[in-house]
Write an enzyme that holds these catalytic residues in place. Sequence first.
Site, PDB file in Angstrom:
ATOM      1  N   ASN A 187    -117.733  12.259 -69.369  1.00  0.00           N
ATOM      2  CA  ASN A 187    -116.443  12.726 -69.874  1.00  0.00           C
ATOM      3  C   ASN A 187    -116.171  14.102 -69.256  1.00  0.00           C
ATOM      4  O   ASN A 187    -117.007  14.996 -69.342  1.00  0.00           O
ATOM      5  CB  ASN A 187    -116.528  12.809 -71.413  1.00  0.00           C
ATOM      6  N   GLY A 198    -105.938   6.926 -81.641  1.00  0.00           N
ATOM      7  CA  GLY A 198    -106.437   8.221 -81.163  1.00  0.00           C
ATOM      8  C   GLY A 198    -106.734   8.197 -79.674  1.00  0.00           C
ATOM      9  O   GLY A 198    -107.180   9.194 -79.121  1.00  0.00           O
ATOM     10  N   SER A 199    -106.486   7.076 -79.006  1.00  0.00           N
ATOM     11  CA  SER A 199    -106.818   7.012 -77.578  1.00  0.00           C
ATOM     12  C   SER A 199    -105.714   7.663 -76.742  1.00  0.00           C
ATOM     13  O   SER A 199    -104.545   7.667 -77.126  1.00  0.00           O
ATOM     14  CB  SER A 199    -107.026   5.562 -77.128  1.00  0.00           C
ATOM     15  N   SER A 200    -106.114   8.217 -75.589  1.00  0.00           N
ATOM     16  CA  SER A 200    -105.119   8.839 -74.712  1.00  0.00           C
ATOM     17  C   SER A 200    -105.095   8.165 -73.341  1.00  0.00           C
ATOM     18  O   SER A 200    -104.219   8.449 -72.542  1.00  0.00           O
ATOM     19  CB  SER A 200    -105.404  10.330 -74.556  1.00  0.00           C
ATOM     20  N   HIS A 251    -112.066   1.682 -71.952  1.00  0.00           N
ATOM     21  CA  HIS A 251    -113.281   2.505 -71.908  1.00  0.00           C
ATOM     22  C   HIS A 251    -113.891   2.618 -73.295  1.00  0.00           C
ATOM     23  O   HIS A 251    -113.176   2.710 -74.292  1.00  0.00           O
ATOM     24  CB  HIS A 251    -112.963   3.907 -71.368  1.00  0.00           C
ATOM     25  N   ASN A 283    -109.702  10.286 -83.977  1.00  0.00           N
ATOM     26  CA  ASN A 283    -110.130   9.074 -83.261  1.00  0.00           C
ATOM     27  C   ASN A 283    -111.300   8.456 -84.037  1.00  0.00           C
ATOM     28  O   ASN A 283    -111.572   8.840 -85.184  1.00  0.00           O
ATOM     29  CB  ASN A 283    -110.451   9.385 -81.785  1.00  0.00           C
ATOM     30  N   LYS A 303    -108.330  21.745 -84.025  1.00  0.00           N
ATOM     31  CA  LYS A 303    -107.936  22.603 -82.906  1.00  0.00           C
ATOM     32  C   LYS A 303    -107.210  23.868 -83.344  1.00  0.00           C
ATOM     33  O   LYS A 303    -107.023  24.761 -82.531  1.00  0.00           O
ATOM     34  CB  LYS A 303    -107.049  21.800 -81.936  1.00  0.00           C
TER      35      LYS A 303
HETATM   36  P1  B4P Z   1    -109.578   8.324 -75.553  1.00  0.00           P
HETATM   37  O1  B4P Z   1    -110.198   7.282 -76.403  1.00  0.00           O
HETATM   38  O2  B4P Z   1    -108.385   7.838 -74.780  1.00  0.00           O
HETATM   39  O3  B4P Z   1    -109.193   9.647 -76.368  1.00  0.00           O
HETATM   40  P2  B4P Z   1    -110.092  10.696 -77.213  1.00  0.00           P
HETATM   41  O4  B4P Z   1    -111.541  10.440 -77.068  1.00  0.00           O
HETATM   42  O5  B4P Z   1    -109.565  10.761 -78.599  1.00  0.00           O
HETATM   43  O6  B4P Z   1    -109.805  12.015 -76.465  1.00  0.00           O
HETATM   44  P3  B4P Z   1    -108.425  12.667 -76.061  1.00  0.00           P
HETATM   45  O7  B4P Z   1    -108.288  12.514 -74.571  1.00  0.00           O
HETATM   46  O8  B4P Z   1    -107.321  12.143 -76.919  1.00  0.00           O
HETATM   47  O9  B4P Z   1    -108.693  14.190 -76.337  1.00  0.00           O
HETATM   48  P4  B4P Z   1    -108.830  15.065 -77.678  1.00  0.00           P
HETATM   49  O10 B4P Z   1    -108.061  16.298 -77.437  1.00  0.00           O
HETATM   50  O11 B4P Z   1    -108.579  14.258 -78.919  1.00  0.00           O
HETATM   51  O12 B4P Z   1    -110.655   8.799 -74.532  1.00  0.00           O
HETATM   52  C1  B4P Z   1    -110.349   9.270 -73.266  1.00  0.00           C
HETATM   53  C2  B4P Z   1    -111.593   9.997 -72.789  1.00  0.00           C
HETATM   54  O13 B4P Z   1    -111.529  10.205 -71.372  1.00  0.00           O
HETATM   55  C3  B4P Z   1    -111.718  11.367 -73.448  1.00  0.00           C
HETATM   56  O14 B4P Z   1    -113.055  11.563 -73.788  1.00  0.00           O
HETATM   57  C4  B4P Z   1    -111.273  12.293 -72.322  1.00  0.00           C
HETATM   58  O15 B4P Z   1    -111.840  13.564 -72.474  1.00  0.00           O
HETATM   59  C5  B4P Z   1    -111.787  11.554 -71.104  1.00  0.00           C
HETATM   60  N1  B4P Z   1    -111.119  11.885 -69.847  1.00  0.00           N
HETATM   61  C6  B4P Z   1    -109.806  12.161 -69.653  1.00  0.00           C
HETATM   62  N2  B4P Z   1    -109.575  12.394 -68.333  1.00  0.00           N
HETATM   63  C7  B4P Z   1    -110.759  12.253 -67.696  1.00  0.00           C
HETATM   64  C8  B4P Z   1    -111.183  12.379 -66.329  1.00  0.00           C
HETATM   65  N3  B4P Z   1    -110.331  12.707 -65.358  1.00  0.00           N
HETATM   66  N4  B4P Z   1    -112.478  12.139 -66.035  1.00  0.00           N
HETATM   67  C9  B4P Z   1    -113.374  11.826 -66.997  1.00  0.00           C
HETATM   68  N5  B4P Z   1    -113.035  11.729 -68.307  1.00  0.00           N
HETATM   69  C10 B4P Z   1    -111.747  11.938 -68.649  1.00  0.00           C
HETATM   70  O16 B4P Z   1    -110.389  15.413 -77.665  1.00  0.00           O
HETATM   71  C11 B4P Z   1    -110.932  16.333 -76.725  1.00  0.00           C
HETATM   72  C12 B4P Z   1    -112.327  15.881 -76.382  1.00  0.00           C
HETATM   73  O17 B4P Z   1    -113.168  15.934 -77.550  1.00  0.00           O
HETATM   74  C13 B4P Z   1    -112.391  14.458 -75.885  1.00  0.00           C
HETATM   75  O18 B4P Z   1    -113.394  14.393 -74.904  1.00  0.00           O
HETATM   76  C14 B4P Z   1    -112.821  13.695 -77.113  1.00  0.00           C
HETATM   77  O19 B4P Z   1    -113.452  12.480 -76.772  1.00  0.00           O
HETATM   78  C15 B4P Z   1    -113.774  14.680 -77.755  1.00  0.00           C
HETATM   79  N6  B4P Z   1    -113.916  14.494 -79.200  1.00  0.00           N
HETATM   80  C16 B4P Z   1    -112.950  14.205 -80.098  1.00  0.00           C
HETATM   81  N7  B4P Z   1    -113.449  14.177 -81.350  1.00  0.00           N
HETATM   82  C17 B4P Z   1    -114.777  14.442 -81.238  1.00  0.00           C
HETATM   83  C18 B4P Z   1    -115.848  14.541 -82.165  1.00  0.00           C
HETATM   84  N8  B4P Z   1    -115.634  14.361 -83.457  1.00  0.00           N
HETATM   85  N9  B4P Z   1    -117.065  14.813 -81.695  1.00  0.00           N
HETATM   86  C19 B4P Z   1    -117.285  15.001 -80.373  1.00  0.00           C
HETATM   87  N10 B4P Z   1    -116.324  14.912 -79.434  1.00  0.00           N
HETATM   88  C20 B4P Z   1    -115.084  14.633 -79.863  1.00  0.00           C
END
Ligand code: B4P
Length: 348
Positions: A88, A146-148, A153, A300, A311
């Site tokens: 990630n 909660g997915s972005s 994945h 999420n 945040k």
């Molecule tokens: P998604 O399922 O789409 O979304 P998410 O995990 O909820 O993260 P989001 O992107 O909405 O970010 P948020 O601010 O909520 O997963 C997409 C994943 O792909 C994410 O992990 C993202 O970081 C990663 N990603 C995006 N672009 C990428 C790239 N170019 N290369 C590699 N990876 C890429 O959360 C911010 C971060 O905190 C995210 O990493 C999230 O997973 C993590 N997080 C949220 N809640 C958490 C918790 N309770 N404990 C630990 N980590 C947590």
Amino acid sequence: MIAADIAEQIHNKYETAIKNGSLKLTESTSKKLKDSVSGMPYLVHFAPALAEKPEKPVSDEDPFENPSDDLIVSNDVNEDGSYKLLLNKYPIVPEHSLLVTKEFKDQASALTPNDLMLAYKFICKMDNEDENSRHLVFYNSGPKSGSSQNHKHLQAFKIPSNFVTLQDKLCSGKEHFLPSITDEPLQDNRVAFAHFVLPLPEDSTAVDEDLLAMSYFSLLQRTLTFFQDWLNEKPDLVKSYNVLLTKNWICLVPRSNAKTTDFKPEPKPEEPLEKITEETEETEETQEPEEDLTVDLSINATGYAGMVLVKDQETYDKILKNPDLIDKSLFECGFPNTSDKRPNEYNY
Ligand code: B4P
């Protein structure tokens, strides 16, 4: 077949990516809290730097199609051409990794028996690293989950040491079973939100694709029922849910909102004008200002295991003062708990 040293490969790749700046661990402080009614344990991560991050990806580009080499742990993690393993890029916990389909598949699609088995085998390999290591694999599916990212994945990270989740408590001492008309999935009636949990066999050799698929689909059936039942009241509902998997259990959570701020409370029934006037007159001088219970949380799958990402300072302060706001938020982003309903009352 997943490499025996996969945990070491992730570790080495992560260390290198941190050193060369391809990946940045966002700083956060963590606090353990507990719900006063259910006793549900929470681990709240406060990461103010993320407030600057746009909620939606800035471009339509698929970040998983051609990821940087610095983030690729394996281009074929299961040696069957189905999944790659990436780091990630924006973690808040170290070594947070992503199992990403090699070919584009939709994040709204159901997990296949192969997806589930890969996730389970991945957890087993990662948990073997040391005896205190426990991993969570999660899947945010659908726009309200909660997915972005739309490219299919699953995500994985180590559950913080000594953190016992709601699902761990529910499954403690329970043997694996498949739901039937007499045996419903486990659901803790002390939390406000619906969730469906099944314990998995302790012996990992007893777990195969069929067992995982039957467990998942039996929970999915209950999860999707909400979207049929609520269609009249909420016609805008879009099928969304979270999957959480550890070596010990599988859990599905139906989702109605991705963020607490998207929640629209049910309008209160109108009271007769006469009554309102009377009450206003009587209570005018003694009424205290109502406590502001609104918080700004994006939730999420991890939220439903009690791990919540905050945040902004205002929300963090409110939650520290009143941890029960987390249950309220999980409810607002989910559906009402159904543990008091018999299966034939919600028609499967
Ligand atoms: P998604 O399922 O789409 O979304 P998410 O995990 O909820 O993260 P989001 O992107 O909405 O970010 P948020 O601010 O909520 O997963 C997409 C994943 O792909 C994410 O992990 C993202 O970081 C990663 N990603 C995006 N672009 C990428 C790239 N170019 N290369 C590699 N990876 C890429 O959360 C911010 C971060 O905190 C995210 O990493 C999230 O997973 C993590 N997080 C949220 N809640 C958490 C918790 N309770 N404990 C630990 N980590 C947590």
